[in-house]
Design a protein around this motif. Structure first.
Motif: not given
Ligand code: PHE
Length: 326
Positions: A164-166, A290-293
């Motif tokens: 889902t980083s897209s 920041f990002a997380f998945g």
């Protein structure tokens, strides 16, 4: 005549029969009327005697009929009521109500937690372009990291998204350089894996992305710990391990401590790579993020003690029904 009629009235059992009797005795062509009609042939002395007698009988029969009518009506009502009673102690008809799918349930729980921390829920397509799935996430053609996620390509340019980083870059482009950006994005992702107890060629992720001025690693740490305690219970321990993703720098892998299974990895995260911000139109000198998945099945399996990822997709009612009361 009087006693014959009285007996007949007494024996009547339906309103219909009673009406017939009324006509027979008291009607225009009835027997009593006949007597009264014949009065002309009587002597003047007899007339008042017979007349008052006839009237008396008439009144008497009338009373009997009215009384009987009331009794029959009451009986009919009784019968109807008896027939129509509802036994309120009978068990009701149970409707078979379905339940939310466990994945749906856990996604809602996770969404609630992040919405409570000021996140919005975003969405993106499952059929994705190479640009959003790889290129804009700092994975150009031939980048070795593309092999970390074996993909289902539809055309050289289109594929089923591998993560889902897209949605990160799609969201940033939509925000057109404005901050704050604070989204989570749940959705299906696809990888060319052989299915087994812990792998599925299609599974579910929830992405998180925060971009603003002065966003730091410690905020990432705080948000994740807060989330983990809400989903797994207060006091749940969490640790970050250094890792590598092309689109975050530094990158970490996040583990939680499970009382029986020990340290278990539940998500990947990191500070958004400056090149990703730049490609999406955000100046990395001014903004950070920041990002997380996370894998949703993995989290549901830990939380509900599910031993095989395939349970989520087999639609076995014995499995699904256990989540009615969760
Ligand atoms: N997209 C990564 C994966 O699927 C997870 C991740 C998301 C890592 C965001 C870092 C930041 O493995």
């Amino acid at each position: 005549l009087s006693s014959e009629a009285a007996l007949a009235i007494q024996q009547v059992t339906t309103l219909e029969e009673l009406r017939e009797l009324k006509v027979k005795y008291l009607g225009k062509k009835g027997e009593l009327t006949g007597v009264l009609r014949g009065m002309g042939s009587l002597s003047p002395e007899e007339r008042p005697v017979i007349g008052s007698l006839a009237n008396e009988i008439r009144n008497h029969l009338d009373q009997l009929i009215t009384g009987k009518e009331a009794a029959l009506q009451a009986a009919a009502l009784e019968e109807q009521l008896a027939k129509e009673t509802i036994d309120v102690t009978l068990p009701g008809v149970k409707r078979n109500v379905g339940s939310l799918h466990p994945l749906h349930l856990i996604i809602e729980k996770i969404e609630d937690i992040f919405v409570g921390m000021g996140f919005e829920v975003a969405e993106g397509p499952e059929v994705e372009t190479d640009k959003y799935n790889f290129e804009a996430l700092n994975m150009p053609q031939e980048h070795p990291a593309r092999d970390m996620q074996d993909s289902f390509y539809i055309t050289p340019e289109l594929l089923l998204r591998t993560h889902t980083s897209s949605v990160q870059v799609r969201t940033l482009e939509k925000k057109e350089g404005y901050v704050p950006v604070r989204i989570i994005c749940p959705g299906k992702v696809y990888r060319r894996d052989d299915d087994d107890a812990t792998h599925s060629h299609q599974f579910t992720q929830i992405e998180g992305l925060v971009v603003d001025r002065g966003v730091s690693m410690s905020e990432l740490n705080g948000v994740l710990l807060s989330f983990i305690e809400k989903i797994f219970g207060e006091g749940t321990e969490m640790r970050l391990r250094p890792s590598y993703f092309p689109f975050t720098e530094p990158s970490v892998e996040v583990d939680i401590y499970h009382p029986e299974k020990g340290w278990i990895e539940i998500l990947g995260a990191g500070m958004v790579h400056p090149r990703v911000l730049e490609k999406a139109g955000y100046n990395p000198e001014r903004y950070s993020g920041f990002a997380f998945g996370m894998g949703v099945e993995r989290i549901a399996m830990l939380k509900y003690d599910i031993d095989d990822i395939r349970h989520f997709y087999n639609n076995d009612l014995r499995f699904l029904r256990q989540f009615k009361t969760v």
